[in-house]
Write an enzyme that holds these catalytic residues in place. Structure first.
Site, mmCIF file in Angstrom:
data_model
loop_
_atom_site.group_PDB
_atom_site.id
_atom_site.type_symbol
_atom_site.label_atom_id
_atom_site.label_comp_id
_atom_site.label_asym_id
_atom_site.label_seq_id
_atom_site.Cartn_x
_atom_site.Cartn_y
_atom_site.Cartn_z
ATOM 1 N N LYS A 86 0.827 -1.214 0.000
ATOM 2 C CA LYS A 86 0.000 0.000 0.000
ATOM 3 C C LYS A 86 0.861 1.264 0.000
ATOM 4 O O LYS A 86 0.443 2.301 -0.514
ATOM 5 C CB LYS A 86 -0.953 -0.016 1.184
ATOM 6 N N GLU A 108 -10.851 6.516 2.484
ATOM 7 C CA GLU A 108 -11.771 5.650 3.219
ATOM 8 C C GLU A 108 -11.019 4.359 3.476
ATOM 9 O O GLU A 108 -10.081 4.003 2.741
ATOM 10 C CB GLU A 108 -13.051 5.441 2.426
ATOM 11 N N SER A 376 2.336 -9.723 -0.385
ATOM 12 C CA SER A 376 1.906 -8.318 -0.441
ATOM 13 C C SER A 376 2.094 -7.575 0.863
ATOM 14 O O SER A 376 2.248 -6.352 0.870
ATOM 15 C CB SER A 376 0.446 -8.231 -0.891
HETATM 16 C C1 PLP Z 1 -4.965 -4.223 1.274
HETATM 17 C C2 PLP Z 1 -4.202 -5.443 1.099
HETATM 18 C C3 PLP Z 1 -4.462 -6.359 0.045
HETATM 19 C C4 PLP Z 1 -5.622 -6.191 -0.909
HETATM 20 O O1 PLP Z 1 -5.518 -5.128 -1.775
HETATM 21 P P1 PLP Z 1 -5.160 -5.289 -3.315
HETATM 22 O O2 PLP Z 1 -5.555 -3.965 -3.886
HETATM 23 O O3 PLP Z 1 -5.959 -6.411 -3.876
HETATM 24 O O4 PLP Z 1 -3.708 -5.548 -3.422
HETATM 25 C C5 PLP Z 1 -3.646 -7.448 -0.106
HETATM 26 N N1 PLP Z 1 -2.617 -7.689 0.745
HETATM 27 C C6 PLP Z 1 -2.340 -6.853 1.775
HETATM 28 C C7 PLP Z 1 -1.210 -7.182 2.680
HETATM 29 C C8 PLP Z 1 -3.125 -5.718 1.993
HETATM 30 O O5 PLP Z 1 -2.838 -4.913 3.026
#
Ligand code: PLP
Length: 408
Positions: A86, A108, A376
């Site tokens: 993010k 949001e 992620s």
């Molecule tokens: C917010 C989040 C996601 C989901 O968001 P995408 O827009 O689909 O990437 C995935 N993994 C983590 C660790 C997140 O914080």
């Protein structure tokens, strides 16, 4: 006339008249920035001094030995500042806000992770910051609310409707329409009206650019498959975009929740419960019933629990370029334990969906194959959920004693 963009039949910009000028400004500013190599260089410079770019590519040697199949590599987006990909998006949008001369950001948030990332960016760039959050989500995500407020953001509880993410989105748009002169709305994923899907995936493309270079440096060849979890779709588009022109299979893992046949999931593209529609300013697949009423979603990972999905991914599915699957809560918890024990890595429960899907399909691959999994984010934030799932008695005792301390 507002500039729109479609991906096949998906996307567009269905916005109220009052916001047209603001969107125009954003579209123009983004276009100029995107075509300015200096802008990307400045972005990379900030990301490498303030976050942790380039994030490493980790060879998962123990998991590779355990499965006796393909070589497994993990892209470490968990090492970003605030613990997930993010940061790539909010810092990028922060730079655009500076270019536009605006001084205030709003966002949001549902699970709270995007709120924390936005509040962090606002603190760094000196912007005022307001975060809209459904009252129900605020109660569920107190640790994130705590950090947003400590970072100097105002967190506004949304008491309308069902008091969750979609109601917070409405409030954020209302604020924007009133304060567009000085305010930018930092959307958190590759969804919403144009230019957000394109803009968010542009910033997230840094993941795929790095990963492609790193795997070529390490292995001298491309991976067979790339796995990423799919909430709104931003981390998936980020890593996939590095491989769009390559003979590489791309797999998106959605939240299978309690199972696709139970109705308790958040799978818009891999289940039969997603239908095309226009909502929240764009066209995509939504989890909705025949009347267009949005369905309740469920996932063990709060960040995957969203009714819509990026229009870019919806289109890539129609083209057959990305395959979509779903991993259940149960499969995710098993994959989480395995990854933790074998590699000492703590993936976020969202990211663990990508691991779980990869592990399920691993027997079809050989030692000649390479798979790449996008981690992620990191799972420290999930300690409450994970401790509950493992029914850890000492943790439970700790929480009870803490509560008693406060009561006394
Ligand atoms: C917010 C989040 C996601 C989901 O968001 P995408 O827009 O689909 O990437 C995935 N993994 C983590 C660790 C997140 O914080």
């Amino acid at each position: 006339m507002i500039e729109s963009r479609y991906y096949g039949e998906f996307g567009g910009a269905f916005i109220p008249e009052i916001l047209v000028a603001t969107f125009d400004q954003l579209v123009q500013e983004f276009k100029t920035a995107k075509n300015d190599p200096g802008f990307w260089d400045e972005y990379v410079r900030i990301m490498s001094t303030y976050s942790c770019r380039p994030t490493p590519l980790t060879f998962a040697e123990n998991l590779t030995n355990y499965f006796k199949g393909p070589r497994i590599y993990i892209k470490r987006e968990d090492l970003n500042h605030t613990g997930a990909h993010k940061a790539n998006n909010v810092i990028g949008q922060g730079l655009l806000v500076k270019r536009m001369g605006k001084t205030r950001v709003i966002a949001e948030t549902g699970a709270g992770q995007h709120g924390v990332a936005t509040a962090t960016m606002a603190a760094k760039f000196g912007f005022r910051c307001t975060i809209y959050m459904g009252e129900v989500d605020m109660a569920r995500q107190r640790p994130n609310v705590f950090w947003m407020e400590r970072l100097g953001a105002e967190v506004v509880p949304v008491k309308e409707g069902t008091r969750i993410l979609k109601d917070a989105i409405n409030e954020a748009f209302r604020d924007w329409a009133t304060n567009m002169d000085n305010t930018h709305y930092v959307l958190g994923t590759a969804c919403g009206p144009h230019p957000f899907p394109e803009m968010v995936s542009f910033f997230q493309s840094i993941i795929g650019k790095e990963a492609r270079k790193q795997i070529l440096e390490t292995e001298g060849r491309l991976p067979t498959r790339v796995y990423a979890c799919v909430g709104g779709g931003s981390n998936a588009l980020g890593i996939f975009s590095g491989f769009f022109d390559d003979p590489v299979e791309l797999v998106g893992a959605e939240a299978g929740g309690k199972g696709l046949d139970t109705g308790l999931h958040a799978s818009r593209l891999a289940s039969k419960d997603g239908f095309r529609g226009v909502a929240q300013g764009y066209k995509t697949y939504f989890l909705q019933n025949q009347d267009g009423q949005m369905k309740k979603t469920h996932s063990v990972a709060a960040g995957l629990d969203y009714v819509g999905v990026s229009p870019i991914l919806a289109s890539l599915r129609e083209q057959g370029r990305v395959r979509f699957e779903a991993a259940t809560d149960r499969e995710v918890m098993d994959a989480f334990s395995l990854t933790l024990r074998k590699e000492g890595l703590v993936p976020a429960l969202e990211s663990t969906h990508a691991f779980a899907q990869a592990f399920k399909e691993i027997s079809g691959l050989s030692g000649k194959d390479i798979i790449l999994i996008n981690q992620s984010g990191r799972g420290d934030k999930d300690i409450f959920t994970i401790a509950d799932a493992f029914e850890d008695p000492a943790w439970r005792q700790f929480i009870i004693e803490k509560a008693e301390e406060y009561r006394a």
